[in-house]
Design a protein around this motif. Structure first.
Motif, PDB file in Angstrom:
ATOM      1  N   ARG A 117      -2.697  12.008   5.533  1.00 28.21           N
ATOM      2  CA  ARG A 117      -3.475  11.375   4.462  1.00 28.21           C
ATOM      3  C   ARG A 117      -3.208   9.872   4.414  1.00 28.21           C
ATOM      4  O   ARG A 117      -4.148   9.064   4.298  1.00 28.21           O
ATOM      5  CB  ARG A 117      -3.112  12.011   3.115  1.00 28.21           C
ATOM      6  N   ARG A 164       0.833  -1.209   0.000  1.00 30.14           N
ATOM      7  CA  ARG A 164       0.000   0.000   0.000  1.00 30.14           C
ATOM      8  C   ARG A 164       0.863   1.252   0.000  1.00 30.14           C
ATOM      9  O   ARG A 164       0.608   2.214  -0.725  1.00 30.14           O
ATOM     10  CB  ARG A 164      -0.901  -0.028   1.235  1.00 30.14           C
ATOM     11  N   LEU A 176     -15.054  10.121   0.430  1.00 26.73           N
ATOM     12  CA  LEU A 176     -13.909  10.804  -0.174  1.00 26.73           C
ATOM     13  C   LEU A 176     -13.830  12.256   0.290  1.00 26.73           C
ATOM     14  O   LEU A 176     -12.735  12.780   0.527  1.00 26.73           O
ATOM     15  CB  LEU A 176     -14.010  10.748  -1.699  1.00 26.73           C
ATOM     16  N   ARG A 217     -12.485  12.332   4.060  1.00 29.49           N
ATOM     17  CA  ARG A 217     -11.132  11.872   4.404  1.00 29.49           C
ATOM     18  C   ARG A 217     -10.150  13.028   4.611  1.00 29.49           C
ATOM     19  O   ARG A 217      -9.355  12.987   5.561  1.00 29.49           O
ATOM     20  CB  ARG A 217     -10.621  10.907   3.336  1.00 29.49           C
ATOM     21  N   ASP A 223       1.817   4.353  -3.177  1.00 29.89           N
ATOM     22  CA  ASP A 223       1.457   5.751  -2.924  1.00 29.89           C
ATOM     23  C   ASP A 223       2.710   6.601  -3.046  1.00 29.89           C
ATOM     24  O   ASP A 223       3.642   6.470  -2.251  1.00 29.89           O
ATOM     25  CB  ASP A 223       0.849   5.873  -1.522  1.00 29.89           C
ATOM     26  N   GLY A 231      -5.836   6.688   5.122  1.00 32.60           N
ATOM     27  CA  GLY A 231      -6.016   5.595   4.172  1.00 32.60           C
ATOM     28  C   GLY A 231      -5.716   4.239   4.767  1.00 32.60           C
ATOM     29  O   GLY A 231      -6.451   3.264   4.537  1.00 32.60           O
ATOM     30  N   ALA A 274      -8.491   3.253   7.135  1.00 29.81           N
ATOM     31  CA  ALA A 274      -9.659   2.796   6.381  1.00 29.81           C
ATOM     32  C   ALA A 274      -9.473   1.363   5.900  1.00 29.81           C
ATOM     33  O   ALA A 274     -10.401   0.542   5.978  1.00 29.81           O
ATOM     34  CB  ALA A 274      -9.913   3.733   5.197  1.00 29.81           C
ATOM     35  N   ASP A 275      -8.276   1.032   5.402  1.00 29.83           N
ATOM     36  CA  ASP A 275      -8.007  -0.328   4.931  1.00 29.83           C
ATOM     37  C   ASP A 275      -8.084  -1.339   6.074  1.00 29.83           C
ATOM     38  O   ASP A 275      -8.645  -2.432   5.931  1.00 29.83           O
ATOM     39  CB  ASP A 275      -6.626  -0.401   4.286  1.00 29.83           C
TER      40      ASP A 275
END
Length: 233
Positions: free
Chosen positions: A63, A28, A201, A204, A32, A67, A70-71
């Motif tokens: 950020r 992940r 979205l 976030r 990014d 993310g 959330a995962d």
């Protein structure tokens, strides 16, 4: 700093999932472009079924933290604790050897997340001093709300969300998603609306700003001559 401490749920019945999680986290972060600079200390197993990593409390770090949270919440097998504030400098190369208020708070946060039994086992802990405590609770509330929304998303909703993500950056991504799924664009739009994807979205970045604000308030407390007033520190 933003310290994430993640503990596996039901490890005695599900087996050790930490190696697979570490691989997913590395993938992940590698995918990014802003994540490498945001990662201060890489995620690693600390003790038992627990994983910990450290992110910078800047725009990219916040950020990336949102993310990753959330995962982890989507996976459903993890309790997530977030500690914010100061760390002992200089930092070692390993999270296991690191110390400081943010690490203590991350430990308290993951214990809090494990004890709640909610659909979004996430907790954010800062100093007990105000306004730092309230800002941390605000960040926690929004992250729990986002996690709860995702937990109620249907398989069809996730299919639309995931397929749309695969077509990010292409012309007419919803059209490409519809073609991949073999449904109409209207059906894709309906799935995304039901999934509250646009709302997630839009929320976030706010969650990231709240994490940054929580860290700034916590660091201000930690940098005072008298230090934090937390009972656990």
């Amino acid at each position: 700093m933003i310290v994430l401490t993640v503990d596996q749920k039901a490890s005695t019945t599900r087996g050790d999932l930490v190696p697979a999680l570490l691989e997913r986290l590395r993938a992940r972060i590698s995918a990014d472009r802003g994540a490498d600079a945001a990662l201060v200390l890489p995620f690693e197993r600390t003790v038992g079924d627990e994983v910990q990593g450290v992110l910078a409390a800047d725009d990219d770090g916040a950020r990336v933290a949102v993310g990753l949270i959330a995962d982890l919440l989507r996976d459903g097998g993890w309790s997530v604790g977030v500690g914010v504030g100061g760390v002992d400098e200089p930092l070692p190369t390993s999270s296991r050897a690191a110390a400081g208020p943010a690490f203590v708070r991350a430990r308290a946060a993951v214990e809090d997340a494990k004890g709640r039994g909610s659909s979004a086992p996430i907790a954010v802990v800062g100093p007990q001093d105000e306004p730092a405590a309230t800002i941390a609770r605000d960040a926690q509330a929004l992250l729990r709300l986002l996690g709860a929304v995702a937990a109620r998303r249907s398989d069809a909703g996730w299919e639309a969300v995931d397929t749309l993500a695969e077509h990010e950056g292409v012309d007419a991504p919803q059209r490409a998603t519809a073609a991949r799924l073999g449904v109409s664009e209207q059906a894709v739009s309906q799935r995304l609306r039901t999934a509250l994807w646009a709302e997630e979205l839009a929320s976030r970045p706010l969650a990231g700003r709240l994490l940054r604000a929580a860290d700034a308030a916590a660091t201000a407390v930690d940098d005072r001559p008298d230090g934090p007033h937390d009972d656990e520190e």
